[in-house]
Design a protein around this motif. Structure first.
Motif, PDB file in Angstrom:
ATOM      1  N   ASN A  90      -3.389   4.742  -8.644  1.00 48.04           N
ATOM      2  CA  ASN A  90      -2.963   3.370  -8.396  1.00 48.04           C
ATOM      3  C   ASN A  90      -3.112   2.959  -6.938  1.00 48.04           C
ATOM      4  N   TYR A  91      -2.818   3.886  -6.027  1.00 49.17           N
ATOM      5  CA  TYR A  91      -2.878   3.600  -4.596  1.00 49.17           C
ATOM      6  C   TYR A  91      -4.300   3.268  -4.165  1.00 49.17           C
ATOM      7  N   ASN A 105       2.433   1.811  -3.349  1.00 55.29           N
ATOM      8  CA  ASN A 105       1.489   2.386  -4.316  1.00 55.29           C
ATOM      9  C   ASN A 105       1.163   3.828  -3.995  1.00 55.29           C
ATOM     10  N   LYS A 106       1.065   4.125  -2.718  1.00 60.06           N
ATOM     11  CA  LYS A 106       0.757   5.505  -2.315  1.00 60.06           C
ATOM     12  C   LYS A 106       1.903   6.418  -2.732  1.00 60.06           C
ATOM     13  N   TYR A 150      -5.437   0.002  -5.619  1.00 59.47           N
ATOM     14  CA  TYR A 150      -4.880  -1.113  -4.848  1.00 59.47           C
ATOM     15  C   TYR A 150      -5.763  -1.376  -3.634  1.00 59.47           C
ATOM     16  N   ARG A 167      -3.059   7.522   7.577  1.00 56.20           N
ATOM     17  CA  ARG A 167      -1.789   7.992   7.010  1.00 56.20           C
ATOM     18  C   ARG A 167      -1.899   9.462   6.608  1.00 56.20           C
ATOM     19  N   ALA A 206       0.841  -1.204   0.000  1.00 54.70           N
ATOM     20  CA  ALA A 206       0.000   0.000   0.000  1.00 54.70           C
ATOM     21  C   ALA A 206       0.870   1.246   0.000  1.00 54.70           C
ATOM     22  N   VAL A 207       1.899   1.241   0.851  1.00 55.23           N
ATOM     23  CA  VAL A 207       2.789   2.398   0.932  1.00 55.23           C
ATOM     24  C   VAL A 207       3.507   2.601  -0.403  1.00 55.23           C
ATOM     25  N   GLU A 228      -5.129   3.214   6.522  1.00 50.54           N
ATOM     26  CA  GLU A 228      -4.585   3.957   5.381  1.00 50.54           C
ATOM     27  C   GLU A 228      -5.022   5.418   5.423  1.00 50.54           C
TER      28      GLU A 228
END
Lengths: 391, 347
Positions: B42-43, A92-93, B46, B289, A89-90, B286
């Motif tokens: 993309n993130y 991709n982020k 995902y 974050r 995930a990181v 997420e």
């Protein structure tokens, strides 16, 4: 009807909120970004924090010197908790948020393996990480990756070469944790020991997180090896093994690999830790031999920095060198070009982070040195020269 | 206010979606899901794919734990069975994607039946421990059956391929993962309109009474385990195609706890609950974050200092929801619905 309108309004509001939540970032800039899926929390948190500091410090040094071809470096990183799905995930982020991300630091073998197809597909990045897994030392299948040190099999080879020199024909026992990390070098290293005329008399596999090791210590007693090599652990259950072995009157020497070699983790163990040996690919923060880069680190950070720091520092150094060499040749920053540049590194001076000039012939830097813990000084002291296991 | 919704047929009474408003909402959802891949980076794509996989697995666990009342901490291990099945079939036989998925579900279902056998004798926490025991055995097999599972290194999985197109990007995977997850959720929702589903609920509410009513407990409990593991197997198969590598450390007991937590946080015995729970558990860490990111300019070395805070906040959020919303997050949705049903009247 009004209620319906309100609901429609809310739906619209919700969807527009969703749309605006999608960040539109990434401004074009000349900087080069190192991405990082770093384990700042979780079981590997201690290493992640040190690695981050190491990378940041090297970036600071490079940027103070004007960057690479005038392009500044920047570390963009986030915590993964040492979980693969979070690491991905990181990744991709960060890749969505940052342009010019050509370098990446991953936190685990599982992540290195999982992200490899994506790295190959993207073709614009090289990656290193906290894993020294033998599997990654495969320039064909893991072409965009490298290890800033020897892989675990090479670490064992360094230990075995040292043992073969110190005590030819010595009896060994391998003690490994029942994890991918622990089992990594067993098969290859057993063969290597035989080549060097050493005898592996027993192999002990301990369950992950095992605390009570009395049965395993009895096995050790039966085998009475000259050396017991531990791998797949950070600290526990090593002190327990060593305490019990001493009580049983065994004069076995205990050895470990890189992640067990930080001197600060042994400080709390006390006298039992005295004499613990292992392979270390880098110098320690407090090493007294001449090393201009270590001197600089000590100026930047007056207190002890853990082994993870050195690993992060050297990783950033090798990545920067690969980028520099690629740009020197006027080539694009693609995986292939940067990896070729990385492999062109021969007899490279790390400023003393590693005590000999290094080369990156494949995916690793196959060199290391044996250090021994001195409980009185609370320091790891070198007991061998730098040993290269390059083929 | 909701009016004029009296059902005139049994069929209408049983329908999953009973009002035009519900249909409209589903329409909005479908449009949003179709539009999402074109709007998300993309993130987020995902995460959308990961949510789809987690929703599928949590829905499966909800059938077993939420609807049948059998607490299981084996969902992660069942997913692993599915993931390994896909990896093995893809590597050694090369059978088509859909067939591999069905095989993954089937294998996991068989293992689920075996693991479910003690459920006739033990229930509650005892059953949970029995499922942990089964997970440990399966974990041992994954680690030591080198020839099949690849031992400690695990296996790499070739990308899924449909009509000759290899699914390597999240954009491509989204179009496969999301419809499959949606289909599985629809299947679960429909299950509870059948005799089998109602039998599960009867067992959950009082197993002895259910038996008196003529429901063979062993058969139905095992059926529940089989269906739940089938879901886990498919989700595990999707996971394997998504991450393209499976190892013994891919599905630990932590994964099983994750899914059980998702079901409890979302709302046990509610289809919507499993969806919301899995989404919450996947997305909240997420989203936090971005919280860390927002504070970053004001704190030196924020990434390192605030990451533990993020973990703590996530844990605290779970506790708070359990304390203030013991029926799960789905209950909040129900409350909002009730509010609009009665609006503009308060009660």
């Amino acid at each position: 009807m009004l209620g319906m309108t309100k609901r429609t309004f809310m739906a619209l509001a919700a969807s527009s909120a969703l749309v605006t939540a999608v960040p539109a970032f990434a401004q074009e800039s000349g900087e080069i970004v190192i991405g990082g899926s770093l384990p700042l929390t979780g079981v590997f948190g201690f290493a992640g924090v040190a690695i981050e500091a190491g990378i940041q410090d090297y970036i600071k040094i490079i940027n103070e010197e004007g960057g690479i071809h005038g392009r500044k470096l920047r570390l963009a990183y986030e915590d993964t908790g040492y979980q693969v799905d979070q690491s991905v995930a990181v990744f991709n982020k960060l890749t969505s948020q940052n342009e010019n991300m050509h370098l990446y630091y991953g936190d685990s073998t599982a992540f290195s393996r999982t992200i490899n197809p994506e790295l190959v597909r993207r073709g614009d990045m090289i990656m290193a990480g906290a894993s020294f897994a033998t599997e990654i030392n495969d320039p064909v299948n893991f072409a965009p990756q490298f290890i800033a040190g020897p892989d675990y099999t090479e670490m064992y080879s360094i230990l075995l070469e040292y043992i073969a020199k110190e005590k030819p024909g010595a009896k060994l026992v391998f003690v490994n944790s029942d994890t991918e990390f622990g089992r990594d070098p067993i098969a290859s290293s057993t063969a290597r020991a035989k080549e060097l005329g050493l005898e592996v008399v027993d192999q002990i596999i301990t369950p992950p997180g095992a605390v009570d090791v009395s049965t395993e210590v009895l096995k050790l007693r039966r085998a009475r090896p000259d050396y017991a090599i531990f791998h797949g652990y950070i600290l526990a259950p090593l002190p327990e093994f060593m305490t019990q072995a001493k009580q049983l009157g065994l004069d076995t020497k205990f050895m470990g690999t890189f992640w067990s070699m930080d001197s600060s983790i042994w400080e709390s163990v006390g006298d039992v830790a005295d004499g613990f040996m292992g392979v270390m690919p880098y110098r320690y923060y407090y090493d007294e031999e001449e090393a201009p880069m270590l001197e600089r680190i000590r100026q930047m950070r007056p207190t002890y920095q853990a082994t993870g720091y050195m690993q992060g520092f050297l990783t950033a150094m090798l990545m920067s060198e690969a980028v520099k060499r690629t740009l020197d040749e006027g080539k694009e920053l693609t995986s292939t070009n940067m990896k070729a540049a990385m492999n062109s590194i021969k007899d490279f001076d790390t400023g003393g982070i590693i005590g000999v000039p290094i080369s990156v012939p494949g995916n690793t830097v196959p060199v290391g040195r044996i250090y021994q813990y001195d409980a009185g000084e609370k320091k790891m002291q070198p007991v061998s020269d730098w040993i290269s296991v390059a083929e | 206010m909701r009016i004029a919704t009296a059902n005139e047929t049994y069929r209408a009474d049983e329908a999953l979606l009973q009002t035009n408003v519900q249909w409209a909402w589903i329409g909005v959802l479908v449009v949003a899901m179709v539009a999402a891949p074109f709007m998300l980076n993309n993130y987020w794509l995902y995460l959308a794919c990961l949510v789809a996989i987690n929703v599928a697995s949590a829905t499966g666990l909800n059938i077993l734990t939420g609807y049948t009342g059998l607490v299981s901490l084996g969902q992660g291990a069942f997913m692993a069975v599915g993931a390994y099945t896909v990896a093995w079939l893809e590597t050694h036989i090369g059978t088509p994607f859909i067939l591999n998925l069905v095989a993954a579900g089937g294998t996991a279902a068989l293992v689920g039946i075996l693991v479910g056998l003690p459920s006739l004798r033990v229930k509650g926490l005892y059953l949970a421990i029995a499922t942990i025991g089964a997970s440990i055995i399966l974990q041992f097999i994954f680690l030591n059956w080198d020839g099949v599972t690849g031992g400690s290194r695990g296996m790499n999985v070739a990308p899924a391929s449909i009509f000759g197109v290899q699914l390597t990007t999240y954009f491509q995977l989204y179009w496969v993962l999301t419809p499959i997850a949606a289909l599985m959720v629809l299947g679960a929702a429909n299950l509870f309109r059948t005799r089998v589903g109602r039998a599960f609920i009867a067992i959950r509410d009082r197993d002895i009474s259910a038996e008196v009513l003529g429901i063979p407990l062993l058969r139905y409990k095992l059926l529940s385990f089989a269906i739940s593991s089938f879901y886990a197997g498919i989700a595990g198969g999707l996971w394997a195609y998504f991450f393209r590598s499976v190892g013994p450390e891919s599905f630990t007991i932590g994964e099983s706890i994750f899914y059980l937590a998702a079901v409890i946080v979302g709302g046990m015995g509610s289809i919507l609950g499993a969806i919301i729970g899995a989404t919450f558990m996947t997305l909240v860490p997420e989203v936090l974050r971005f919280g860390v990111e927002a504070i970053s300019p004001y704190v030196d070395n924020a990434g390192t200092l605030l990451s533990p805070v993020r973990t703590v906040v996530f844990g605290a959020l779970i506790i708070l929801f359990l304390v203030f919303e013991p029926q799960g997050l789905a209950e909040i949705v129900q409350r909002i619905r009730r509010f609009f049903h009665l609006w503009p009247f308060r009660n």
